[in-house]
Enzyme design. Sequence first.
Site, mmCIF file in Angstrom:
data_model
loop_
_atom_site.group_PDB
_atom_site.id
_atom_site.type_symbol
_atom_site.label_atom_id
_atom_site.label_comp_id
_atom_site.label_asym_id
_atom_site.label_seq_id
_atom_site.Cartn_x
_atom_site.Cartn_y
_atom_site.Cartn_z
ATOM 1 N N ARG A 3 0.829 -1.195 0.000
ATOM 2 C CA ARG A 3 0.000 0.000 0.000
ATOM 3 C C ARG A 3 0.867 1.250 0.000
ATOM 4 O O ARG A 3 1.759 1.396 0.834
ATOM 5 C CB ARG A 3 -0.908 -0.016 1.226
ATOM 6 N N ASP B 182 -4.174 -2.255 11.134
ATOM 7 C CA ASP B 182 -3.455 -2.836 10.003
ATOM 8 C C ASP B 182 -3.314 -4.331 10.255
ATOM 9 O O ASP B 182 -2.559 -4.763 11.134
ATOM 10 C CB ASP B 182 -2.072 -2.179 9.875
ATOM 11 N N ASP C 12 0.269 -5.818 10.128
ATOM 12 C CA ASP C 12 1.071 -5.474 11.312
ATOM 13 C C ASP C 12 0.641 -6.279 12.522
ATOM 14 O O ASP C 12 1.466 -6.708 13.336
ATOM 15 C CB ASP C 12 0.941 -3.978 11.629
#
Length: 207
Positions: free
Chosen positions: A97, A198, A201
Amino acid sequence: MDHPLAASSLTVLRDERTPRSRFRPTLHDLATMLVYEATRALPTMPVTVTTPLATTAGVRPAAEAVVAPVLRAGLGMLPAALGLLPDAHTAFIGLARDETTHRPTVYLEAVPADLTGRPVLLLDPMLATGGSALHCLRLLLDRGARGITVVAVVAAPEGLAALESGLPVAAAAELTVVAAAVDERLNDTAYIVPGLGDAGDRIYGEM
């Protein structure tokens, strides 16, 4: 997906206090439920089997499925998909991204050349803007896939609208999206609200 166990797992994933050590197995559990639902219309063919007592009719998948995790977060859903579809072929689509444009940057496309007649599941925990999913879907469509199913943990209304408007009419009509929840919206940085942060993550740690 309307199921109390799915809702409970999603609650754990949303909680910012959930550590990676619990996030990963909970995602596996929820992904199993989502893939189970996503394969409800999986084409089958009749077979005959012999039990210890008699011969009876059964079914098996009519074609080898293809599961396509969107790297990196989609890898967190792959073991659950292969647990239910152990003979499936795995395709890999790597997208990063761009935090400025919110558009996907492609770094890997390892997809079978011909997907004609094969059920395809696209795995990505977050359907946000729809940009990554659209790139993947166009690639899969170009390889002959039809009736693709997107399997997501949470989806944003903006992402769903992008899929509907960004695909050819026939492809959009054949597309199925299975998610644990459709959330409220995207924020100014194109993250899903309330979302779960996220996903990559939270599965693997911050990069």
